[in-house]
Design an enzyme around this catalytic site. Structure first.
Site, mmCIF file in Angstrom:
data_model
loop_
_atom_site.group_PDB
_atom_site.id
_atom_site.type_symbol
_atom_site.label_atom_id
_atom_site.label_comp_id
_atom_site.label_asym_id
_atom_site.label_seq_id
_atom_site.Cartn_x
_atom_site.Cartn_y
_atom_site.Cartn_z
ATOM 1 N N GLU A 1 45.061 33.474 39.868
ATOM 2 C CA GLU A 1 43.999 34.437 40.123
ATOM 3 C C GLU A 1 44.131 35.544 39.093
ATOM 4 O OE1 GLU A 1 42.062 37.437 43.481
ATOM 5 O OE2 GLU A 1 44.059 36.604 43.827
ATOM 6 N N GLU B 1 47.702 40.665 37.449
ATOM 7 C CA GLU B 1 47.110 41.993 37.618
ATOM 8 C C GLU B 1 47.568 42.887 36.475
ATOM 9 O OE1 GLU B 1 45.215 45.177 38.246
ATOM 10 O OE2 GLU B 1 44.775 43.468 39.574
ATOM 11 N N ASP C 1 47.555 41.748 30.733
ATOM 12 C CA ASP C 1 46.130 41.800 30.463
ATOM 13 C C ASP C 1 45.563 40.381 30.457
ATOM 14 O OD1 ASP C 1 43.578 41.923 28.930
ATOM 15 O OD2 ASP C 1 44.145 44.019 28.667
ATOM 16 N N ASP D 1 35.864 43.495 37.274
ATOM 17 C CA ASP D 1 35.200 44.673 36.713
ATOM 18 C C ASP D 1 33.905 44.220 36.028
ATOM 19 O OD1 ASP D 1 34.413 46.923 35.209
ATOM 20 O OD2 ASP D 1 36.488 47.539 34.864
ATOM 21 N N LYS E 1 28.042 48.231 30.718
ATOM 22 C CA LYS E 1 27.398 48.515 29.434
ATOM 23 C C LYS E 1 27.335 47.247 28.576
ATOM 24 C CE LYS E 1 28.748 53.390 29.390
ATOM 25 N NZ LYS E 1 29.490 54.469 28.690
ATOM 26 N N ASP F 1 30.065 40.872 44.370
ATOM 27 C CA ASP F 1 28.905 41.402 45.080
ATOM 28 C C ASP F 1 27.919 42.016 44.081
ATOM 29 O OD1 ASP F 1 30.512 43.671 44.435
ATOM 30 O OD2 ASP F 1 29.391 44.842 45.908
ATOM 31 N N THR G 1 38.764 38.484 50.119
ATOM 32 C CA THR G 1 39.570 39.505 49.456
ATOM 33 C C THR G 1 39.343 40.829 50.187
ATOM 34 O OG1 THR G 1 37.908 40.370 47.926
ATOM 35 C CG2 THR G 1 39.018 38.322 47.290
ATOM 36 N N GLU G 2 40.125 41.837 49.806
ATOM 37 C CA GLU G 2 39.917 43.167 50.386
ATOM 38 C C GLU G 2 38.501 43.670 50.100
ATOM 39 O OE1 GLU G 2 42.459 42.404 48.346
ATOM 40 O OE2 GLU G 2 44.358 43.221 49.077
ATOM 41 N N TYR G 3 38.061 43.527 48.851
ATOM 42 C CA TYR G 3 36.734 43.989 48.472
ATOM 43 C C TYR G 3 35.646 43.201 49.195
ATOM 44 C CZ TYR G 3 38.337 46.994 44.657
ATOM 45 O OH TYR G 3 38.910 47.997 43.916
#
Length: 212
Positions: free
Chosen positions: A43, A68, A95, A117, A121, A153, A192-194
């Site tokens: 992940e 992460e 990264d 993320d 832009k 989302d 997930t948490e989100y």
């Protein structure tokens, strides 16, 4: 949203047996990190680790690596791991752009991207984890029959991702813009948490599955 810096996070990660230091040294030999030789799922952008920890608990026949970038975020997962160790789960602080330096050709069976993320832009499009530039990286490490699963989302990011898949030479296997009301794709879904946070507010969750 990035967590605030937590003093001591870097040191805790450095000293944790569950976080792999110098991951480049494991390239092509990740199975040696685990007690059993099993398919490897990763992940990218695992956050505080709820998804991948629940996956590892539900599928002991699969080895998992959570990646992460931010140590203060990863620290939360390490704290949970200390409470409930799992032999088929380890973490990397790195990264995402460096995945080809860490994994060898055909070494990964599945890639999960969850609530990445959006980099809204236009000039930052190549930084999005579902950009064609990142699909090229995934192509270099994923097994021929491997697949990528992405949840978000963010409708704009999802549309962008759908458009990037054919441009990257990949195939869209399945997609939905309302995962929790899709009886097929939602079967066995681990949140997930989100995902829990956003869906509780009424935000529909998007998901796609892609392969070569």
């Amino acid at each position: 949203m990035r967590l605030r810096n937590i003093p001591g996070a870097d040191e805790a990660i450095l000293n944790s047996e569950y976080c792999i230091k110098e991951p480049e040294s494991k390239k092509g030999n990740w199975q040696s990190v685990f007690s059993s030789t099993q398919p490897l799922h990763i992940e990218i952008g695992m956050g505080k680790g709820r998804f991948i920890m629940d996956m590892a608990a539900a599928h002991p026949d699969i080895n998992y690596l959570g990646i992460e970038r931010y140590s203060s975020v990863l620290l939360r997962a390490l704290q949970k791991m200390e409470e409930t160790p799992m032999p088929n789960l380890r973490f990397i602080c790195m990264d995402a752009a460096d995945v080809t330096e860490v994994f060898a050709k055909d070494e990964v069976s599945r890639i999960y991207l969850n609530f990445s993320d959006p980099w809204p832009k236009d000039r930052h499009a190549k930084r999005r984890l579902t950009s064609r530039q990142f699909f090229a990286r995934y192509d270099a490490i994923l097994k021929p029959d491997g697949r990528l699963e992405f949840k978000t989302d963010n409708q704009d990011l999802f549309t962008f991702s759908l458009e990037e898949i054919p441009e990257a030479g990949w195939h869209l296997d399945a997609s939905t813009r309302d995962l929790h009301h899709d009886s097929v794709l939602n079967e066995g879904n681990i949140m997930t948490e989100y995902e829990e946070k956003f869906s509780s507010k009424g935000n529909p969750i998007c998901k796609l599955i892609a392969s070569r």
